[in-house]
Enzyme design. Structure first.
Site, short mmCIF file in Angstrom:
data_model
loop_
_atom_site.label_atom_id
_atom_site.label_comp_id
_atom_site.label_asym_id
_atom_site.label_seq_id
_atom_site.Cartn_x
_atom_site.Cartn_y
_atom_site.Cartn_z
N SER A 172 -0.85 9.93 8.74
CA SER A 172 0.25 9.42 9.57
C SER A 172 0.52 7.97 9.37
O SER A 172 1.86 7.48 9.31
CB SER A 172 0.10 9.64 11.07
OG SER A 172 1.21 9.14 11.87
N TRP A 230 2.31 7.95 6.04
CA TRP A 230 3.72 8.19 6.16
C TRP A 230 4.45 7.04 6.58
O TRP A 230 5.89 6.82 5.91
CB TRP A 230 3.81 9.23 6.99
CG TRP A 230 5.05 9.83 7.25
CD1 TRP A 230 5.63 10.90 6.59
CD2 TRP A 230 6.07 9.24 8.15
NE1 TRP A 230 6.93 11.18 7.29
CE2 TRP A 230 7.31 10.14 8.04
CE3 TRP A 230 6.08 8.10 9.05
CZ2 TRP A 230 8.26 10.00 8.79
CZ3 TRP A 230 7.17 7.97 9.87
CH2 TRP A 230 8.31 8.91 9.76
N HIS A 231 3.91 6.09 7.17
CA HIS A 231 5.09 5.02 7.62
C HIS A 231 5.30 4.16 6.79
O HIS A 231 6.28 3.50 6.95
CB HIS A 231 4.40 4.42 8.95
CG HIS A 231 4.27 5.12 10.26
ND1 HIS A 231 3.56 6.16 10.46
CD2 HIS A 231 5.39 5.18 11.21
CE1 HIS A 231 3.90 6.70 11.78
NE2 HIS A 231 4.88 5.95 12.11
N GLY A 232 4.32 4.12 5.58
CA GLY A 232 4.69 3.03 4.66
C GLY A 232 3.83 2.92 3.83
O GLY A 232 2.46 3.10 3.68
N PHE A 253 11.23 4.19 6.72
CA PHE A 253 9.72 4.84 6.64
C PHE A 253 9.97 6.25 5.88
O PHE A 253 11.16 6.70 5.84
CB PHE A 253 9.30 5.00 8.04
CG PHE A 253 8.73 3.67 8.47
CD1 PHE A 253 8.48 2.62 7.90
CD2 PHE A 253 8.75 3.33 9.85
CE1 PHE A 253 8.14 1.59 8.27
CE2 PHE A 253 8.24 2.41 10.40
CZ PHE A 253 7.90 1.43 9.84
#
Length: 471
Positions: free
Chosen positions: A322, A325-327, A471
């Site tokens: 997770s 996934w954000h960056g 993102f």
């Protein structure tokens, strides 16, 4: 095209009028009315998405076609797993090249003391993580026999590209959204009214709360070495409101806009800052992403069925993914690791089940503790690098933390945040923070509408991008 822009203020009503009063009326005698209605949705969505860069359209069209085709191949092939794997590899390869390639190459070179001579100069497509995960969930659900693959390519393209939630979610599932494009939509006045309320509340969160918090937060972060610990703490608190107002504001506008077209999207936030522990926080924050990782990663790994230590392992896996996934930054990975660590004592004590019912005044201490833990994580999330994150934290704790913070010119901001929190608290058992259907007197309702509109126009003036767009 931004939700808080003049272009969208023209685009949304124009598409709405064409959708219901031109195409719907003109196509009533057409045997393929639904096809034309969906085709209009696709065209409008591609105009909306191509507003940033027309080249993005090639990528989303390719992703959509691959996922649609994979569904048919999975259903008709004797080797369905092969086609599922191929589609997953293609989608993740595209995402990896555009979002993570340079990050992983740089990290590899730093680890072994090498000089990086391989750099891919690409523009990160807006919302690529959102629509990639949405497309992947379709092929996985077809493989799991949770949904019958659609032969209607137009409906599928509408599912992947539906403009309200295309850029920053919610990340929809084909089991919920795709069937809505496979049947005719009928205008529902009450749903449209509630959609307008939700759009208004989302704009309030974004323009009045998030954008004005951003001004103060950016000023402090740009000069944090010379600020007192109390000022840094205040900026951290305001960033918590900024990111919540920004992201949940987008989700509210998306859900409200979808209702105008007879489409129901899933809730993405349910008052997360009123959570009483971190397990409850993560059942209320970015729900569509969290449930995606639970359904497609956590449960296949065994979930919580194979003992506490494997539960802890699986929890770390989904939080690290997770974060990534954000960056493409180690700050996001560290942020995910931080939240995984917060879950360990909850797992060991058997307290991972979320509280039921709404929070009460007696539970304010638990709420404040959970909020404080979330704030510490947001400092890591907001920082440009790991070193700066820990430097900020040390400055905050060691440099006059218990003094009066610098608060020049933000009295109005405090007032707006109080209004924001008050609405969310009083309506915390409703569908959203501006669900005024419960207010019986129409005069009171319209006064509240005008009051929120007044605050939007009073405190607006500068247009900020939505944080989660990238993102």
């Amino acid at each position: 095209m931004l939700f808080n822009s003049l272009e969208f203020a023209i685009f949304l009503p124009l598409v709405f009028l064409l959708y219901w009063f031109v195409f719907d009326y003109a196509m009533k005698r057409c045997p393929k009315q639904l096809l034309w209605q969906n085709l209009f949705v696709v065209v409008a969505s591609y105009i909306f998405y191509g507003w940033w860069d027309w080249r993005f359209l090639i990528l989303i069209a390719f992703t959509s076609f691959c996922s649609w085709g994979s569904g048919l191949l999975i259903d008709n092939s004797t080797k369905p797993k092969l086609w599922l794997t191929l589609n997953i590899v293609i989608n993740l390869l595209i995402l990896g090249i555009f979002k993570y390639f340079n990050f992983f190459v740089d990290s590899f070179c730093d680890l072994f003391g090498l000089t990086n001579t391989i750099v891919i100069k690409v523009i990160l497509p807006v919302g690529i993580s959102f629509y990639t995960f949405q497309a992947l969930s379709y092929s996985i659900d077809v493989y799991r026999k949770k949904i019958v693959p659609t032969k209607d390519v137009v409906a599928f393209f509408a599912y992947v590209s539906f403009f309200p939630q295309l850029v920053a979610g919610p990340i929809e599932r084909a089991t919920n959204l795709l069937p809505q494009f496979e049947r005719k939509r009928v205008f529902d006045y009450s749903e449209a009214v509630d959609g307008m309320r939700r759009i208004l509340w989302g704009l309030f969160k974004k323009i009045v709360v998030a954008d004005n918090c951003a001004t103060y937060v950016d000023q402090v972060w740009n000069n944090y070495q010379n600020e007192s610990g109390s000022t840094l703490a205040l900026a951290a608190v305001l960033f918590a409101f900024q990111i919540y107002g920004d992201f949940s504001g987008y989700s509210d506008i998306a859900i409200g806009s979808a209702k105008l077209f007879g489409i129901r999207l899933r809730d993405n936030f349910i008052t997360p800052y009123f959570s009483r522990n971190m397990a409850e926080f993560w059942k209320r924050w970015h729900i569509s992403l969290n449930t995606w990782f639970v359904d497609y990663v956590y449960i296949p790994l065994g979930g919580s069925r194979e003992g506490r230590w494997k539960t802890i392992r699986n929890t770390f896996v989904i939080f690290l993914l997770s974060g990534l996934w954000h960056g493409a930054n180690w700050t996001y990975v560290t942020w995910g690791l931080y939240h995984a660590l917060l879950f360990v004592p909850l797992i060991l004590l058997g307290r991972t089940k979320a509280y039921t019912g709404v929070a009460t005044w007696k539970q304010i201490p638990q709420i404040l503790l959970t909020f404080a833990l979330a704030i510490l994580g947001w400092i890591i999330f907001r920082a440009p690098s790991i070193n700066l994150a820990f430097d900020y934290l040390s400055q905050m704790v060691l440099n006059n933390l218990f003094t009066i913070p610098k608060a020049d010119g933000i009295n109005t901001l405090f007032f707006n945040i109080v209004i924001f929190v008050l609405f969310e608290w009083l309506l915390r058992n409703k569908r959203h923070g501006f669900d005024l259907a419960c207010v019986k007197h129409s005069v009171v309702r319209y006064f509240l509408y005008l009051f929120v509109l007044f605050l939007i126009f009073l405190t607006g003036g500068h247009t900020e991008n939505f944080i989660y767009m990238f993102f």
